[in-house]
Design a protein around this motif. Sequence first.
Motif, PDB file in Angstrom:
ATOM      1  N   SER A 180       0.836  -1.273   0.089  1.00 46.16           N
ATOM      2  CA  SER A 180      -0.113  -0.100   0.217  1.00 46.16           C
ATOM      3  C   SER A 180       1.012   1.076  -0.022  1.00 46.16           C
ATOM      4  N   TYR A 181       0.549   2.323  -0.806  1.00 49.06           N
ATOM      5  CA  TYR A 181       1.052   3.342  -0.868  1.00 49.06           C
ATOM      6  C   TYR A 181       0.595   4.815  -0.805  1.00 49.06           C
ATOM      7  N   PRO A 218      -8.945  -1.087  -4.299  1.00 49.82           N
ATOM      8  CA  PRO A 218      -8.088  -2.017  -3.530  1.00 49.82           C
ATOM      9  C   PRO A 218      -6.873  -1.521  -3.044  1.00 49.82           C
ATOM     10  N   VAL A 219      -6.455  -2.042  -1.955  1.00 50.52           N
ATOM     11  CA  VAL A 219      -5.411  -1.665  -1.284  1.00 50.52           C
ATOM     12  C   VAL A 219      -4.358  -2.829  -1.210  1.00 50.52           C
ATOM     13  N   GLY A 220      -3.305  -2.547  -1.759  1.00 46.14           N
ATOM     14  CA  GLY A 220      -1.867  -3.748  -1.387  1.00 46.14           C
ATOM     15  C   GLY A 220      -2.372  -5.124  -2.000  1.00 46.14           C
ATOM     16  N   PRO A 221      -2.501  -6.094  -1.087  1.00 46.02           N
ATOM     17  CA  PRO A 221      -2.518  -7.435  -1.315  1.00 46.02           C
ATOM     18  C   PRO A 221      -4.119  -7.712  -1.694  1.00 46.02           C
ATOM     19  N   THR A 225     -18.479   0.632 -24.046  1.00 46.25           N
ATOM     20  CA  THR A 225     -17.906   0.571 -22.993  1.00 46.25           C
ATOM     21  C   THR A 225     -18.801  -0.372 -22.041  1.00 46.25           C
ATOM     22  N   ILE A 226     -18.230  -1.477 -21.616  1.00 44.65           N
ATOM     23  CA  ILE A 226     -18.847  -2.176 -20.065  1.00 44.65           C
ATOM     24  C   ILE A 226     -17.806  -1.899 -19.019  1.00 44.65           C
ATOM     25  N   ILE A 227     -18.339  -1.748 -18.019  1.00 45.69           N
ATOM     26  CA  ILE A 227     -17.466  -1.348 -16.866  1.00 45.69           C
ATOM     27  C   ILE A 227     -17.954  -2.426 -15.858  1.00 45.69           C
ATOM     28  N   PHE A 228     -17.016  -3.036 -15.018  1.00 47.03           N
ATOM     29  CA  PHE A 228     -17.251  -3.761 -13.773  1.00 47.03           C
ATOM     30  C   PHE A 228     -16.517  -3.904 -12.831  1.00 47.03           C
ATOM     31  N   TRP A 229     -16.846  -3.636 -11.556  1.00 43.14           N
ATOM     32  CA  TRP A 229     -15.732  -3.557 -10.370  1.00 43.14           C
ATOM     33  C   TRP A 229     -16.394  -3.893  -9.143  1.00 43.14           C
ATOM     34  N   ASN A 230     -15.685  -4.310  -8.179  1.00 42.79           N
ATOM     35  CA  ASN A 230     -16.293  -4.748  -6.779  1.00 42.79           C
ATOM     36  C   ASN A 230     -16.444  -3.429  -6.015  1.00 42.79           C
ATOM     37  N   LEU A 257      -5.090  -9.131  -5.405  1.00 38.62           N
ATOM     38  CA  LEU A 257      -5.238 -10.490  -5.642  1.00 38.62           C
ATOM     39  C   LEU A 257      -6.878 -10.930  -5.842  1.00 38.62           C
ATOM     40  N   ASP A 258      -7.663 -10.056  -4.594  1.00 37.68           N
ATOM     41  CA  ASP A 258      -9.032 -10.377  -5.195  1.00 37.68           C
ATOM     42  C   ASP A 258      -9.644  -9.757  -6.497  1.00 37.68           C
ATOM     43  N   SER A 259      -9.045  -8.794  -6.875  1.00 40.59           N
ATOM     44  CA  SER A 259      -9.350  -8.124  -8.242  1.00 40.59           C
ATOM     45  C   SER A 259      -9.153  -9.218  -9.272  1.00 40.59           C
ATOM     46  N   ILE A 260      -8.027  -9.912  -8.901  1.00 43.92           N
ATOM     47  CA  ILE A 260      -7.525 -10.624 -10.085  1.00 43.92           C
ATOM     48  C   ILE A 260      -8.364 -11.886 -10.105  1.00 43.92           C
ATOM     49  N   GLY A 261      -9.126 -12.254  -8.929  1.00 41.91           N
ATOM     50  CA  GLY A 261      -9.887 -13.410  -8.645  1.00 41.91           C
ATOM     51  C   GLY A 261     -11.206 -12.966  -9.491  1.00 41.91           C
TER      52      GLY A 261
END
Length: 579
Positions: free
Chosen positions: A399-400, A406-409, A495-500, A412-416
């Motif tokens: 995290s910076y 998403p923060v730091g680790p 455009t189609i957008i998705f995120w958590n 990996l949830d986003s990759i999932g």
Amino acid sequence: MFLATTADQRFWNADGKTLFLGNWCKVYDQERIWSALDHEVLPYHWDDRSRLHEDYKYLNELYERVLDNLTDELNKLHNVEHSTRYWRIVVGPWIYYFLQILYDRYLSISSAIQSGKVKHTSLPADLAGVVPDDLHCLMSWSSGDEYNLFLYSQLYKDLGGSGYEEVNIPLRLNRPEIKASTFGKYTLLKIASSLCKMVPDSLNKIVFITSYIKPKELFRLQVSLGQIPYFSINEVKMKPPAMDESMRSQIEIPTGKNQFESILPTWINQQIPKVYIEGYSSMVRMARKAYPQKPKVIITASALIGNEGFKVWAGENVEKGAKLVGTQHGGAHGIARWSANETHEIKVTDRFFTWGWKDPDDQTTVPLASSRLSSGGDEIKNNPSGRILWTGFSIPRYSYWLYSSPVGPQYLDSIGEQKSFLKSVSPGVRKLLLMRLHPTERGWHENYMWQHLDLSLEVYRGTKSNAEQLNASRLSIGTYNGMGILETLSANYPTIIFWNPNHWELRESAKPAFDVLLGAGIFHETPQSAAFKVNEVYQDVQSWWMSVETQRARKIFCDQFCNTSKPLIRLKEELLKLL
């Protein structure tokens, strides 16, 4: 258990069970090594997003106290009498970046010690002399293992961690280098700036620094303002000075109300960049020579954070009565629930020109339009028979800085979530997908991840521009709250957008516009929903995109967050008001 704090395996121990401080230790291309260890991973404190937001507010309050103290201390150290606003402009970005970085590392080490699981660990024997030159240096270091190993190791000692072994292995911290092309561009700008100095200051009352306005348009704008076109150098480069312990020992920051604040003064004394201590006087002299002497209005898009010479020059001129103007320069502004950079930019400026949105609680924000996005419709056009460009994002493993993402680790949830999207699209869509990775490798080695998951998926990380690949595609898939979705939506590109939504929290004023996008099938809160929409429309994207409902939703969003209507005319009007 043995505590491993980073992915630097020189400080690991393969004997016995390992406690990884976080998933940043487990780099994907090293999986064969860490997966063979008997290990567990310490839970990440900011997986609790409500805690993250509360900590963000706490750090904002702490920032103000540190700024007040440093204002007094830096004035005494440099024998000057600058205002708090001046030092907010100059050193403020470092304060909030460093507090957010250090507090994150502090929480991890505290949690590890309090868990009672740590019996031993390895630390570098020599932790002295690790001081960043400037904010850019800190940001470069903060994404790597070496500087974080330094932070975790020193914190482990500060907090009374036991059972550590000091290993005589040097840290490999390199100063960021200026690339040859950047240096060449810098030289040309320096020549242009020298020529521009022949123009009397009285003929250039409004100074543009990294405005993100294209050169031809900037030329015309300055002429229309009655000015001789002036192209100033963007950055001042300074050779890093040596560390001076005697100067740093004069900085006295009082301890605070908790354990973190009790150790913070020593950290500030040791880690405040050299440009604010040893190199400050030199930077002031260089900035005065590099920039105009008597501006009435200073306008910039991106120099308010990391451009050290600009900041000291702007701070001085603000104290003389100049107006400081910031303009939006990227995505998430006005949309993200919280953002340290946005908050800072609005606080230090007299006006902050946005791309259509306004903060109802702050009169500094003025909704205008984006010159940066205004030519997008001419530069990018979709190809109805082309591919589907799926644009990923990336963040450093550590995290910076804090904003609603998403923060730091948690990356990996986003990759999932991206993997879930891939599994949910139809075979026809899958054949057309091109995954465009973030152009910079930030430590996760996503290319290995995707190749391991599906060799048939084409993954791209290279020199082709985003516009070039969009022009060869029929549809853009956006996966993060950033510049990418503003570019395509403002250009009327399908455009189609998705995120958590639990990781990309929206502020209340932005939710109605996103609800409209949601209703039109442009925005999705799950990867499965986005995949089903792509499956539905990919064979005839144009019919869906040009429908009345979809175009209405796009326009509502663009009017608020990526307006491109007459940006320079409206900018000129506002600048003349400031004069």
